[in-house]
Enzyme design. Structure first.
Site, PDB file in Angstrom:
ATOM      1  N   LYS A  31       0.837  -1.199   0.000  1.00 21.20           N
ATOM      2  CA  LYS A  31       0.000   0.000   0.000  1.00 21.20           C
ATOM      3  C   LYS A  31       0.876   1.254   0.000  1.00 21.20           C
ATOM      4  O   LYS A  31       0.660   2.173  -0.789  1.00 21.20           O
ATOM      5  CB  LYS A  31      -0.908  -0.032   1.244  1.00 21.20           C
ATOM      6  CG  LYS A  31      -2.103   0.871   1.168  1.00 21.20           C
ATOM      7  CD  LYS A  31      -2.968   0.745   2.425  1.00 21.20           C
ATOM      8  CE  LYS A  31      -3.841  -0.499   2.370  1.00 21.20           C
ATOM      9  NZ  LYS A  31      -4.548  -0.748   3.651  1.00 21.20           N
ATOM     10  N   ARG A 100      -3.283   2.974   8.620  1.00 18.72           N
ATOM     11  CA  ARG A 100      -3.629   1.711   7.964  1.00 18.72           C
ATOM     12  C   ARG A 100      -2.417   0.812   7.861  1.00 18.72           C
ATOM     13  O   ARG A 100      -1.318   1.266   7.572  1.00 18.72           O
ATOM     14  CB  ARG A 100      -4.101   1.954   6.534  1.00 18.72           C
ATOM     15  CG  ARG A 100      -5.519   2.407   6.453  1.00 18.72           C
ATOM     16  CD  ARG A 100      -5.854   2.565   4.970  1.00 18.72           C
ATOM     17  NE  ARG A 100      -7.276   2.608   4.771  1.00 18.72           N
ATOM     18  CZ  ARG A 100      -7.906   3.540   4.063  1.00 18.72           C
ATOM     19  NH1 ARG A 100      -7.216   4.507   3.500  1.00 18.72           N
ATOM     20  NH2 ARG A 100      -9.215   3.488   3.928  1.00 18.72           N
ATOM     21  N   GLY A 109      -8.376  -7.272   4.227  1.00 16.74           N
ATOM     22  CA  GLY A 109      -9.214  -7.501   5.406  1.00 16.74           C
ATOM     23  C   GLY A 109      -8.494  -8.105   6.586  1.00 16.74           C
ATOM     24  O   GLY A 109      -9.065  -8.274   7.653  1.00 16.74           O
ATOM     25  N   MET A 111      -5.525  -7.033   8.111  1.00 16.17           N
ATOM     26  CA  MET A 111      -4.964  -6.118   9.087  1.00 16.17           C
ATOM     27  C   MET A 111      -5.997  -5.027   9.389  1.00 16.17           C
ATOM     28  O   MET A 111      -7.119  -5.074   8.908  1.00 16.17           O
ATOM     29  CB  MET A 111      -3.656  -5.522   8.542  1.00 16.17           C
ATOM     30  CG  MET A 111      -2.671  -6.573   8.061  1.00 16.17           C
ATOM     31  SD  MET A 111      -2.187  -7.720   9.370  1.00 16.17           S
ATOM     32  CE  MET A 111      -1.313  -6.562  10.418  1.00 16.17           C
ATOM     33  N   ARG A 338      -3.815  -1.252  -6.069  1.00 13.77           N
ATOM     34  CA  ARG A 338      -3.098  -2.523  -5.960  1.00 13.77           C
ATOM     35  C   ARG A 338      -3.519  -3.393  -7.130  1.00 13.77           C
ATOM     36  O   ARG A 338      -4.549  -3.121  -7.756  1.00 13.77           O
ATOM     37  CB  ARG A 338      -3.414  -3.209  -4.643  1.00 13.77           C
ATOM     38  CG  ARG A 338      -4.895  -3.495  -4.475  1.00 13.77           C
ATOM     39  CD  ARG A 338      -5.190  -4.098  -3.116  1.00 13.77           C
ATOM     40  NE  ARG A 338      -6.646  -4.261  -2.967  1.00 13.77           N
ATOM     41  CZ  ARG A 338      -7.230  -4.573  -1.823  1.00 13.77           C
ATOM     42  NH1 ARG A 338      -6.509  -4.716  -0.721  1.00 13.77           N
ATOM     43  NH2 ARG A 338      -8.540  -4.719  -1.764  1.00 13.77           N
ATOM     44  N   HIS A 454     -16.704  -8.576   1.431  1.00 12.92           N
ATOM     45  CA  HIS A 454     -15.661  -9.505   1.877  1.00 12.92           C
ATOM     46  C   HIS A 454     -15.820 -10.884   1.257  1.00 12.92           C
ATOM     47  O   HIS A 454     -14.884 -11.455   0.694  1.00 12.92           O
ATOM     48  CB  HIS A 454     -15.684  -9.602   3.407  1.00 12.92           C
ATOM     49  CG  HIS A 454     -14.682 -10.546   3.934  1.00 12.92           C
ATOM     50  ND1 HIS A 454     -14.979 -11.858   4.243  1.00 12.92           N
ATOM     51  CD2 HIS A 454     -13.358 -10.394   4.178  1.00 12.92           C
ATOM     52  CE1 HIS A 454     -13.890 -12.454   4.658  1.00 12.92           C
ATOM     53  NE2 HIS A 454     -12.879 -11.589   4.645  1.00 12.92           N
ATOM     54  N   SER A 763      10.658 -43.260 -16.866  1.00 15.69           N
ATOM     55  CA  SER A 763       9.574 -42.390 -16.425  1.00 15.69           C
ATOM     56  C   SER A 763       9.596 -42.368 -14.906  1.00 15.69           C
ATOM     57  O   SER A 763       9.534 -43.411 -14.268  1.00 15.69           O
ATOM     58  CB  SER A 763       8.230 -42.896 -16.944  1.00 15.69           C
ATOM     59  OG  SER A 763       7.213 -42.014 -16.528  1.00 15.69           O
ATOM     60  N   CYS A 830       5.728 -39.188 -14.538  1.00 17.70           N
ATOM     61  CA  CYS A 830       4.292 -39.421 -14.491  1.00 17.70           C
ATOM     62  C   CYS A 830       3.891 -39.476 -13.021  1.00 17.70           C
ATOM     63  O   CYS A 830       4.714 -39.342 -12.145  1.00 17.70           O
ATOM     64  CB  CYS A 830       3.914 -40.698 -15.237  1.00 17.70           C
ATOM     65  SG  CYS A 830       4.735 -42.190 -14.670  1.00 17.70           S
ATOM     66  N   TYR A 850       9.559 -34.969 -20.871  1.00 14.14           N
ATOM     67  CA  TYR A 850       8.109 -34.776 -20.960  1.00 14.14           C
ATOM     68  C   TYR A 850       7.462 -35.062 -19.612  1.00 14.14           C
ATOM     69  O   TYR A 850       8.031 -35.753 -18.768  1.00 14.14           O
ATOM     70  CB  TYR A 850       7.490 -35.663 -22.044  1.00 14.14           C
ATOM     71  CG  TYR A 850       7.511 -37.142 -21.737  1.00 14.14           C
ATOM     72  CD1 TYR A 850       6.513 -37.741 -20.970  1.00 14.14           C
ATOM     73  CD2 TYR A 850       8.551 -37.946 -22.201  1.00 14.14           C
ATOM     74  CE1 TYR A 850       6.552 -39.094 -20.680  1.00 14.14           C
ATOM     75  CE2 TYR A 850       8.595 -39.302 -21.914  1.00 14.14           C
ATOM     76  CZ  TYR A 850       7.587 -39.870 -21.151  1.00 14.14           C
ATOM     77  OH  TYR A 850       7.628 -41.208 -20.843  1.00 14.14           O
TER      78      TYR A 850
END
Lengths: 877, 877
Positions: A31, A100, A109, A111, A338, A454, A763, A830, A850
């Site tokens: 901020k 703030r 929300g 702080m 922001r 909120h 693999s 995999c 891959y």
């Protein structure tokens, strides 16, 4: 000691907004850095200063605010006073400020904020003089309320209930309908509740700063950081800013705006505002605000300015911005900007559009998409054909549809949701205290609040369906139900919400699979152009394989043949095989399975025409297929004309102390070679059949659970080669195929150089490799891994994100050794890590060729593979 | 192709005895190389030549004998004929030869021999002329018999039965009592049985060579190589040697001699002989031979020559020799020499004595002792105080006592012995066909044969108790019993044999622990001087610890605290702990265990005064302690006033899918910290108590199953440090102790650099490390590891010998990373590999500082550690 003191004396803890810029987030918080940036580019920002995150850490470490911080604040305050020609604490015309919090990373929300600081009974008189009595008392009660909540930790409900007492007495419904006298009465009650509010504005300020710093470690903040995987040692900055008032009359107002639509990504300014209100009135969702489009009509000049500001900010940040503004007596102030939170759908569209607009590169666009977002893109919708009972409609606050049992209590929702129940959390509105319930529920429905309330913000951040402000609903918490129209929905009733449309539906609605937007498809195409890591699918059936192709798979990286054994009509045959007394009996049974497996493979080859299919020979221990229920044991006994007791004994004999480390994989194939012989035969015959129909076949036979090169040699020499010779000679034709192995046992990774000499591909089976490298049984970690995550012993669940320091070292070692010893070796990964972005990136860096994952996660893998390549280019440039 | 042919043409396949030497074992085989060596130093060796092992491999590869081999043999034969002034196949005075196999490594009785080759109906006449008729027919029937067995594979029993027919007809008992006519009849019958014996001596020779070469791959030979871990690709040589005859009259004889006593190691010439007999009459144990001492009296000059030869051979070979000799008409010929097999006791004494005699160095002496020998040194004896029923006495052919069930059939003995039954194999005599039965039995008893009979030689080689030639015994195979005096011992009756004394005892005799000879103790002392690797013991009780000290332990490397939990009176408390509902209840129960554990540790500290004790905190999963039997569950339910059902549910809840990879070790300690707290408290309090009594305490706390450095940090910070602070402050004193960890999870080895920063010592838990690196559950490998060993996929059982390529790499990696990151780190290895010589040596080379093993195996570890150092010196010099 004197050195340390010296350092402290020299440190700069307070920065004016005109001393910083957007790069200084770590020190000034997000901020503060953005306020500084906006100040520097000339936007109208109320002046102020930022107390740094370093000051916070110092405070948290020492338990007190070092004297030099106050000194530096006093200096900056003097500058502020001069700029505004007002004095902090001046009884005639007091300078009021907001305090703030603002950490480096946006934590909405979490702080705390205090407005109108500087007011006391004395300065109140000055404010009265400068404005009017009602405004002054309204400002004072806001200050008292916030100071009480933030500094004295008095619950919000207590203030609300005092307010309600006065409203009741006055016979009014809304705060705005209270007159000056009533507001004065509210202030009196609040002062009584809060107790010793310091008279001295500096004492107020210092207490406020301490409280904000302290709040870094409150439960909500910690929980948020845990959920979002944020470090706990960053600290928060405090921003001290001159107050501007959106509640000084009809030429005033407050609002929030997004530079693009955060739900859809459309390039339209988007937001909400309230005339004659302070910012928190909008955010808190207490009054339902107006859409930003209405501002065009009500204050056309302001609207035009705001549009201009949005463009500037997007250019400045190359990102969609979420900004807060206040209009004070016809003048637009920007209080904050922001990067805007957005839905996954919006994230994709915005990234795509910005690249198309040349604001960012294609690479930037790809880098902005996270795996979590893509996962969320796969949100379901409600089948439009379905006959559903819609009971109301709210705001489409966060897209996606979800069904579940109605729960009103946040803790209950959290608890039951974590246990795996599908829960729809229903609340009048939500607060940061509800985070855990939101996180655990499948979706949220609120009866109040707008698109920026909120619940809406948090749900969008989490990618969870949310219908907000469904105002027709009346919630009766104590009765455990809500009413809408003539419906009464009780706790535990099933409800479906559709956050894409805002519809609320009674019962469980049939959901549809998501479709990818054109923008997302274009992003995927860009990714395909960039990446050089292959993406294959784990698919066992033609149906899975088709799905995989739709999602962009370039082959099958893992076809688990055991899944073919589990189909009910085959399982009977498999049961007979398990019970068979010797090789000859087993062979006999296996002959009956061959045509079935051959057909499976044939169908797969046809679907995957031209693409490789890696087929893993049987892996699980036999007892996984054994009939465990007495009913099926009895059936088997009858079929084989054996006693139930015999069957039971045979099944029992297969039990193992640690089946994970037991007789499975190639160990089974070596001791009972007839099983693998059957599978190899079925694969090769199917391949020949398909080739004869003109299909371009690329069969790959993968031997699982190799730990020693001689195992692979044995399987090749005693099973694959003889079967190949027999099939080729019988069929009078030859096809080409490859033989490779899983690397899933630590010893295989360690001796990969030897194994690579016998294998055409590797693999990584990272599930098993993780089990054995950690010594964790996936089935048993429930008793300690949750504690480990909570205590921070493990940062991530290693079965979710590849453990780069341990398991990853083996992946690197095996890749390096394997490719050195056999340069033609193809290497894949995999298992579940194959569709997890960090693991995909790690694998790419390790040299894996891959990745293979479930069809559903292929888009994630495609993006992650492109990101890996982009990061790699950045690192090497 | 032409190149290959060229090479073959140039190869030398046949060597005269005067062309080789003892270093050429690989090419000439052991027998051939030693014949060459003896020839070169001028001993009286019948002349001959050797066909090389390369020729054998060529033959086995091609399936036929390449022509150049025959050519070369014919050349050498000419030299032989010239030397002896006889001609091969000469009908007047034929040159007769023996054809014997001889591989690089001595394989007694495994390969085949043909004597008197060159005889046919024609040359027989010449032999008759040169000797006498009976001798000639006796020689001919021997040739026919051996040729028939070796070349035509006709069972020995068939020859024996024909011989018996003639003996019966003649009314005599022994072969020697058959006259010329009878022998002629035997020859007639044998010729009929064998069929086409080639008339041409060269054809005989070529067939014999082919048969010997082919016998390299016969079942017995393969089995022997498997048992002894010998490679299958060495091949055997063939030795062709002029015959000398020990059976030409009373001035002739044959015998075997050891240069020292192979049973005790005493420095006395030792052996057996028969007057007027061929060598195989002695070895086969058909006639009971005379002791070598009798030769002194019967042929004093020969005895004196033999003594002289023995001295020369020991000097030449620096080893105790086992030689065969023949006396032909008063002249001593040496037919063969080789390193003599010996009992472990003799091996130790001989190595020791030779070092003392300066024949070899102390290092040489130590290098000659194998772990297996030391293990065998620990043979038990029969308690001399015991009241036992001795039923007979045989020769003390191989020391040690053993009890088991009587079995007469070799296959049955093999089968039951392999399953773990204690078997005493009872046979009239044994042959190479009985190897598998001998290997699986606990001991062997024969009614015929001497100290050098097959059974005696093999049993000594295997270190197994053997009583041979117990001639009072009559065995009735068909009835399944043997009789001695008025005892009848049936199959499956329990018998005890004492190979040290030769006693045979009815029933199970109480056995005593072995004592080490002074020579062995001196060898151990020499080892201690040489080695720089520490040797500690795995010991859990003061009793074990005392034993460990006796065996030379320098500390306790692993004290498993769970063993302290298993004692019956404590197990009840442990049961209560397991069933406890929460930490507080558990703590309560643990308080009752503390005094017991404290006392355990206190006693250990006292015993190990001045030496380190590494105490491992609780390792096994809780369910290992849980009461599984309904009886103990009921008791527990009563004690705790709970329902049986509750107990069962709790016990059930503890079950895991893969307990090896489950909730155990530090995972348990972290989730239930009260358990480790109790243990640390008990250790520290006991240490303080002991220190206060003046004991020099060196406590080491070892945390098991660490996979992540943060686990160790957590245990230290949350458990060990607070408990230490509490105990030290309460007791008002401080002691020093160290904290370390097991390295037993692959991930711990991989991240050893991180872990070493938190640890003062490592100890490799190679059992678990092997389980996880291979993915082998020790409890479950029975279903495939035996097949793997048989198929050669695994060379050794990795739970017996440390797998150097896989698990060993992790040991090396962890040692290197650990010491780099923490130079003060002390590193040990505990677990079963800690007492296995190859594993000890590997660990030493990897940089491990000490080994720890069961008290019983400490002497093995001491010798192995010295050997490791000696090998290391050799490598680096």
């Amino acid at each position: 000691m004197s050195n340390a003191t010296l350092t402290v004396n020299m440190a700069k803890y307070v920065y004016s907004f005109d001393e910083g810029n957007k790069e200084m987030k770590e020190l000034l918080g997000g901020k503060g850095a953005n306020l500084a940036q906006m100040t520097s580019i000339g936007l109208e920002v109320p002046p102020g200063f930022t107390v740094t995150t370093e000051a916070c850490l110092k405070y948290l470490e020492k338990g007190e605010l070092p004297g030099e911080i106050e000194e530096q604040m006093r200096e900056k305050m003097k500058v502020l006073e001069k700029k505004l020609d007002k004095k902090f604490g001046d009884p005639d015309d007091p300078l009021l400020i907001s305090v703030r919090s603002g950490a480096a990373v946006s934590m909405p929300g979490m702080m705390d904020t205090i407005l109108n600081l500087g007011l006391n009974d004395e300065t109140l008189q000055g404010l009265k003089k400068q404005t009017d009595e009602r405004f002054a008392y309204d400002s004072y009660r806001r200050f008292l309320n916030m100071f009480g909540e933030v500094v004295r930790e008095i619950p919000h409900a207590k203030f609300e209930s005092l307010m309600n007492e006065v409203k009741e007495k006055e016979g009014v419904n809304k705060d705005v309908d209270l007159d000056a006298k009533a507001m004065k009465e509210v202030c009196r009650k609040y002062k009584e509740l809060v107790g010793d509010v310091p008279h001295d504005p500096w004492k107020q300020l210092l207490e406020a700063v301490r409280a904000v710093f302290g709040s870094w470690n409150n439960k909500r903040a910690k929980k948020y950081r845990e959920i979002n995987n944020l470090p706990h040692d960053m600290g928060t900055a405090v921003n001290v800013q001159a107050m501007v008032f959106g509640n000084m009359g009809e030429d005033c107002g407050s609002g929030v705006a997004f530079t693009r639509n955060p739900a859809t990504g459309e390039k339209d300014i988007y937001g909400e505002f309230l005339i004659n209100a302070q910012g928190e009135d909008v955010v808190a969702g207490i009054r339902t605000p107006l859409h930003i489009d209405d501002l065009k009509e009500k204050m056309p000049e302001i609207y035009s300015q705001l549009n201009y500001v949005c463009k500037i900010l997007e250019k400045e940040y190359n990102e969609m911005q979420d900004l807060e503004f206040t209009i004070e007596k016809g003048k637009l102030y920007i209080l904050q900007t922001r990067d805007g939170k957005r839905t996954p759908m919006a994230a994709v569209k915005i990234a795509h559009d910005m690249a198309k607009e040349d604001l960012i590169t294609k690479e930037n666009a790809i880098m902005r998409i996270t795996g979590e977002q893509i996962e969320k893109l796969l949100h379901k919708g409600i089948d439009p054909e379905a006959d559903v009972e819609k009971i109301t409609k709210g705001l489409n606050a966060s897209p996606g549809a979800a069904s579940g049992k109605v729960v009103f209590d946040t803790d209950e929702a959290a608890e039951r949701g974590e246990k795996g129940e599908s829960i729809i959390l229903v609340r009048p509105e939500t607060t940061p205290e509800d985070i855990h319930g939101l996180a655990a529920a499948k979706g949220v429905l609120t009866s109040r609040g707008g698109m920026t309330s909120h619940a809406a913000v948090v749900a969008r951040g989490m990618g969870q369906p949310c219908v907000a402000g469904a105002e027709e609903i009346s919630i009766y918490m104590e009765k455990g139900c809500f009413k809408v129209g003539n419906h009464t929905v009780m706790k535990d009733d099933i409800l479906t919400i559709d956050g894409t449309t805002g519809n609320v539906i009674l019962g469980e609605a049939p959901l549809t699979e998501p479709e990818f937007s054109l923008e997302f498809q274009e992003l995927l195409m860009w990714s395909d152009e960039i990446r050089d890591m292959g993406v294959r699918a784990n698919a066992d059936t033609p149906k899975d394989a088709k799905k995989a192709l739709e999602f962009g798979a370039e082959g099958i990286g893992l076809c688990r043949t055991e899944h073919m054994f589990f189909e009910p009509e085959r399982l009977e045959v498999v049961h007979e095989m398990i019970i068979a007394d010797d090789e000859y009996e087993r062979k006999d049974v296996l002959e009956r399975i061959i045509p079935l497996q051959r057909q499976d493979f044939f169908d797969l080859f046809k679907v995957m025409d031209g693409k490789p299919i890696v087929i893993r020979l049987l892996d699980p221990p036999l007892h996984e297929f054994a009939p465990t229920e007495e009913e099926s044991q009895k059936k088997l006994a009858q079929r084989l004309d054996l006693s139930l007791d015999t069957i039971k004994k045979k099944v029992n004999k297969l039990k193992e102390a640690n089946p994970m480390l037991g007789h499975r994989g190639c160990r089974l194939g070596i001791v009972y070679p007839e099983i693998y012989r059957m599978q190899v035969k079925a694969i090769l015959e199917a391949a020949i059949d398909a080739a004869e129909e003109g299909v371009d076949i690329k069969p790959r036979i993968m031997v699982p659970l190799i730990g020693h090169v001689k195992e692979l040699q044995t399987v090749k020499k005693k099973i694959i080669e003889p079967v190949k010779d027999e099939v080729f000679s019988r069929r009078g034709t030859e096809i080409s195929f490859k033989v490779g192995t899983m690397i899933e046992i630590p010893r295989a990774a360690i001796t990969a150089d030897e194994i690579a000499k016998e294998a055409e591909f590797f693999s990584f089976g990272t599930n098993d490799l993780t089990q054995m490298t950690f010594g964790f049984s996936r089935d048993d970690v429930g008793s300690f891994v949750p504690s480990y995550l909570e205590m921070g012993i493990l940062k991530d669940d290693p079965f979710h994100t590849l453990d780069s320091k341990g398991v990853g070292k083996l992946v690197e070692m095996a890749t390096q050794k394997g490719k050195t010893s056999n340069p033609g070796l193809s290497i894949g990964i995999c298992g579940e890590h194959g569709g997890e972005p960090n693991s995909v990136k790690f694998s790419y860096r390790a040299g894996v060729d891959y990745t293979s994952c479930s069809p559903f996660r292929i888009p994630i893998a495609r993006i992650a593979a492109a990101q890996a390549k982009i990061e790699d280019n950045q690192d090497s440039s």
